[in-house]
Design a protein around this motif. Sequence first.
Motif, PDB file in Angstrom:
ATOM      1  N   GLU A  17      42.451  36.726  41.339  1.00  0.00           N
ATOM      2  CA  GLU A  17      41.796  37.979  41.739  1.00  0.00           C
ATOM      3  C   GLU A  17      42.803  39.064  42.153  1.00  0.00           C
ATOM      4  O   GLU A  17      42.654  40.226  41.755  1.00  0.00           O
ATOM      5  CB  GLU A  17      40.761  37.698  42.836  1.00  0.00           C
ATOM      6  CG  GLU A  17      39.539  36.992  42.250  1.00  0.00           C
ATOM      7  CD  GLU A  17      38.625  36.353  43.282  1.00  0.00           C
ATOM      8  OE1 GLU A  17      38.898  36.482  44.489  1.00  0.00           O
ATOM      9  OE2 GLU A  17      37.634  35.704  42.860  1.00  0.00           O
ATOM     10  N   VAL A  51      44.154  40.678  39.001  1.00  0.00           N
ATOM     11  CA  VAL A  51      43.170  41.565  38.372  1.00  0.00           C
ATOM     12  C   VAL A  51      43.134  42.896  39.115  1.00  0.00           C
ATOM     13  O   VAL A  51      43.122  43.967  38.509  1.00  0.00           O
ATOM     14  CB  VAL A  51      41.774  40.892  38.363  1.00  0.00           C
ATOM     15  CG1 VAL A  51      40.694  41.895  37.983  1.00  0.00           C
ATOM     16  CG2 VAL A  51      41.759  39.716  37.405  1.00  0.00           C
ATOM     17  N   GLU A  52      43.168  42.787  40.431  1.00  0.00           N
ATOM     18  CA  GLU A  52      43.101  44.004  41.251  1.00  0.00           C
ATOM     19  C   GLU A  52      44.349  44.876  41.043  1.00  0.00           C
ATOM     20  O   GLU A  52      44.255  46.072  40.846  1.00  0.00           O
ATOM     21  CB  GLU A  52      42.984  43.594  42.715  1.00  0.00           C
ATOM     22  CG  GLU A  52      42.475  44.724  43.582  1.00  0.00           C
ATOM     23  CD  GLU A  52      42.070  44.182  44.945  1.00  0.00           C
ATOM     24  OE1 GLU A  52      42.540  44.777  45.908  1.00  0.00           O
ATOM     25  OE2 GLU A  52      41.344  43.174  45.018  1.00  0.00           O
ATOM     26  N   ARG A  65      44.788  45.296  36.802  1.00  0.00           N
ATOM     27  CA  ARG A  65      43.563  45.539  36.010  1.00  0.00           C
ATOM     28  C   ARG A  65      43.625  44.796  34.664  1.00  0.00           C
ATOM     29  O   ARG A  65      43.412  45.357  33.602  1.00  0.00           O
ATOM     30  CB  ARG A  65      43.390  47.050  35.783  1.00  0.00           C
ATOM     31  CG  ARG A  65      42.009  47.478  36.135  1.00  0.00           C
ATOM     32  CD  ARG A  65      41.530  48.837  35.715  1.00  0.00           C
ATOM     33  NE  ARG A  65      40.075  48.797  35.561  1.00  0.00           N
ATOM     34  CZ  ARG A  65      39.472  48.507  34.447  1.00  0.00           C
ATOM     35  NH1 ARG A  65      40.154  48.282  33.348  1.00  0.00           N
ATOM     36  NH2 ARG A  65      38.150  48.427  34.394  1.00  0.00           N
ATOM     37  N   PRO A 101      42.223  41.637  32.365  1.00  0.00           N
ATOM     38  CA  PRO A 101      41.200  40.599  32.217  1.00  0.00           C
ATOM     39  C   PRO A 101      41.832  39.200  32.216  1.00  0.00           C
ATOM     40  O   PRO A 101      42.862  38.988  31.570  1.00  0.00           O
ATOM     41  CB  PRO A 101      40.580  40.903  30.843  1.00  0.00           C
ATOM     42  CG  PRO A 101      40.916  42.331  30.576  1.00  0.00           C
ATOM     43  CD  PRO A 101      42.251  42.560  31.220  1.00  0.00           C
ATOM     44  N   GLN A 130      35.598  41.575  27.397  1.00  0.00           N
ATOM     45  CA  GLN A 130      36.009  42.373  28.565  1.00  0.00           C
ATOM     46  C   GLN A 130      36.766  43.622  28.130  1.00  0.00           C
ATOM     47  O   GLN A 130      36.518  44.722  28.627  1.00  0.00           O
ATOM     48  CB  GLN A 130      36.919  41.550  29.494  1.00  0.00           C
ATOM     49  CG  GLN A 130      36.195  40.563  30.381  1.00  0.00           C
ATOM     50  CD  GLN A 130      37.079  40.131  31.563  1.00  0.00           C
ATOM     51  OE1 GLN A 130      37.670  40.946  32.254  1.00  0.00           O
ATOM     52  NE2 GLN A 130      37.136  38.838  31.796  1.00  0.00           N
ATOM     53  N   GLU A 152      36.428  46.260  30.937  1.00  0.00           N
ATOM     54  CA  GLU A 152      36.298  45.541  32.213  1.00  0.00           C
ATOM     55  C   GLU A 152      37.606  44.808  32.505  1.00  0.00           C
ATOM     56  O   GLU A 152      38.404  44.546  31.602  1.00  0.00           O
ATOM     57  CB  GLU A 152      35.198  44.478  32.126  1.00  0.00           C
ATOM     58  CG  GLU A 152      33.801  45.052  31.957  1.00  0.00           C
ATOM     59  CD  GLU A 152      32.782  43.946  31.659  1.00  0.00           C
ATOM     60  OE1 GLU A 152      31.619  44.160  31.967  1.00  0.00           O
ATOM     61  OE2 GLU A 152      33.159  42.884  31.123  1.00  0.00           O
ATOM     62  N   ARG A 189      38.188  41.419  34.985  1.00  0.00           N
ATOM     63  CA  ARG A 189      37.739  40.502  36.035  1.00  0.00           C
ATOM     64  C   ARG A 189      38.162  39.087  35.663  1.00  0.00           C
ATOM     65  O   ARG A 189      38.653  38.859  34.552  1.00  0.00           O
ATOM     66  CB  ARG A 189      36.226  40.589  36.247  1.00  0.00           C
ATOM     67  CG  ARG A 189      35.387  40.318  35.036  1.00  0.00           C
ATOM     68  CD  ARG A 189      33.964  40.868  35.236  1.00  0.00           C
ATOM     69  NE  ARG A 189      33.255  40.948  33.975  1.00  0.00           N
ATOM     70  CZ  ARG A 189      32.551  39.973  33.443  1.00  0.00           C
ATOM     71  NH1 ARG A 189      32.440  38.823  34.075  1.00  0.00           N
ATOM     72  NH2 ARG A 189      31.961  40.104  32.280  1.00  0.00           N
ATOM     73  N   GLU A 247      37.076  35.506  34.656  1.00  0.00           N
ATOM     74  CA  GLU A 247      35.961  34.709  34.133  1.00  0.00           C
ATOM     75  C   GLU A 247      36.471  33.286  33.965  1.00  0.00           C
ATOM     76  O   GLU A 247      37.665  33.050  33.775  1.00  0.00           O
ATOM     77  CB  GLU A 247      35.482  35.252  32.792  1.00  0.00           C
ATOM     78  CG  GLU A 247      34.652  36.509  32.904  1.00  0.00           C
ATOM     79  CD  GLU A 247      34.074  36.916  31.552  1.00  0.00           C
ATOM     80  OE1 GLU A 247      32.884  36.659  31.304  1.00  0.00           O
ATOM     81  OE2 GLU A 247      34.833  37.480  30.742  1.00  0.00           O
ATOM     82  N   ARG A 289      35.597  28.279  41.894  1.00  0.00           N
ATOM     83  CA  ARG A 289      36.226  29.472  42.480  1.00  0.00           C
ATOM     84  C   ARG A 289      37.283  29.065  43.508  1.00  0.00           C
ATOM     85  O   ARG A 289      38.347  29.658  43.589  1.00  0.00           O
ATOM     86  CB  ARG A 289      35.165  30.366  43.129  1.00  0.00           C
ATOM     87  CG  ARG A 289      35.772  31.644  43.621  1.00  0.00           C
ATOM     88  CD  ARG A 289      34.819  32.680  44.151  1.00  0.00           C
ATOM     89  NE  ARG A 289      35.612  33.853  44.504  1.00  0.00           N
ATOM     90  CZ  ARG A 289      36.322  33.959  45.622  1.00  0.00           C
ATOM     91  NH1 ARG A 289      36.289  32.999  46.513  1.00  0.00           N
ATOM     92  NH2 ARG A 289      37.059  35.023  45.858  1.00  0.00           N
TER      93      ARG A 289
END
Length: 364
Positions: A208, A211-212, A215, A217, A238, A243, A245, A247, A256
């Motif tokens: 995460e 991704v942040e 950016r 995928p 994506q 997008e 994120r 997955e 998770r």
Amino acid sequence: MLPEKISEGFRDRELAKKLTERIHENVKGPLRIMEVCGTHTMSIFRHGIRSLLPIDVELISGPGCPVCVTSGGDIDQIIELTEVPGIIIATFGDLLRVPGSKGKNLATARAEGARVEIVYSPVDALKIAESTDQPVVFPAIGFETTIPVIAATVLEAKQKNISNFMLLIYHKVVPPALNALLSDPELALDGLLCPGHVSAIIGEQAYEPLVEQFRIPCVIAGFEPLDILSSIYMLARQVRNNEARVENSYGRVVSREGNPRAREIIEQVFEPCDASWRGLGDIPGSGLKLRKEFKNHDAKLYFGLTSNYVPEPRGCRCGEILTGKVKPPECSLFNSRCTPTNPVGPCMVSSEGTCAAYSKYGEI
Ligand code: SF4
């Protein structure tokens, strides 16, 4: 998509055909995807997945082969340790033929009389240590997947007071290396196919921050060809939808949270340190070292070892291959001076090495 292009290795060829069609529908321009893990690289080649993809999709192999990313200085350190009188090196077999900088490897050291034992787990190395008074050194190479079992073995050694069991630790953790790769503007990746086994430990949550920050995928993939195909489809979707994120197409194994118990054992035994990666150089916080209560199992401390910088073998481009900058056929030694039977660099030795995959399956 021609069904005959879909290999028998796909459990469900109809589903493979549908996924392939979806990928073709969703790819609307150049798409550069890095498969981080060497096992993915092998599966992609074995099942001809590249041949199913639109021409715009480029699959780039990443630094996910633990033996390959171990620096030349560290490989030399292991080989040199075989010269200590009475020492027993207990190692996984994939390290045996990795060349050091002085024309030797563990196999040649063994042929010259060094005691090098092939083991299938660190527990085997511990058993050898229990049966002798000689120092038994296990080169601990690997990512988050293998680290928990090694940590558990250290705990067992401490509990049984087996002080002649020692580790040469070259562990590496994956997220800092991905951060380093994504910070390289030359690479310009559109998506990451994230490693299934490592993710089983670190969980979806570990990606995460990437991704942040970037950016990018990210899709966590299993190792069946259908897992890989569906993950490429998710990445293409994506990108098409603009997008970014995390997955997870490997939900049967990866959650998770990952495996908190395994991470607890790792944290109990190891603490973070900087590590040197072949191709990527020194990456802060990307390695692990033993905590002070386990220091008597640290072979580097016991034998006073230091690791020196060692350049790649002349002409070998493993460093650039591991960072996705070149492909094996761009190395002038590929399949000429460097072959699986006579490897020059680690990417040709390891069963997860990119050069070995290209050599075995061709550029498909
Ligand atoms: S083909 Fe051999 S020499 Fe060239 S990069 Fe790969 S391992 Fe190194």
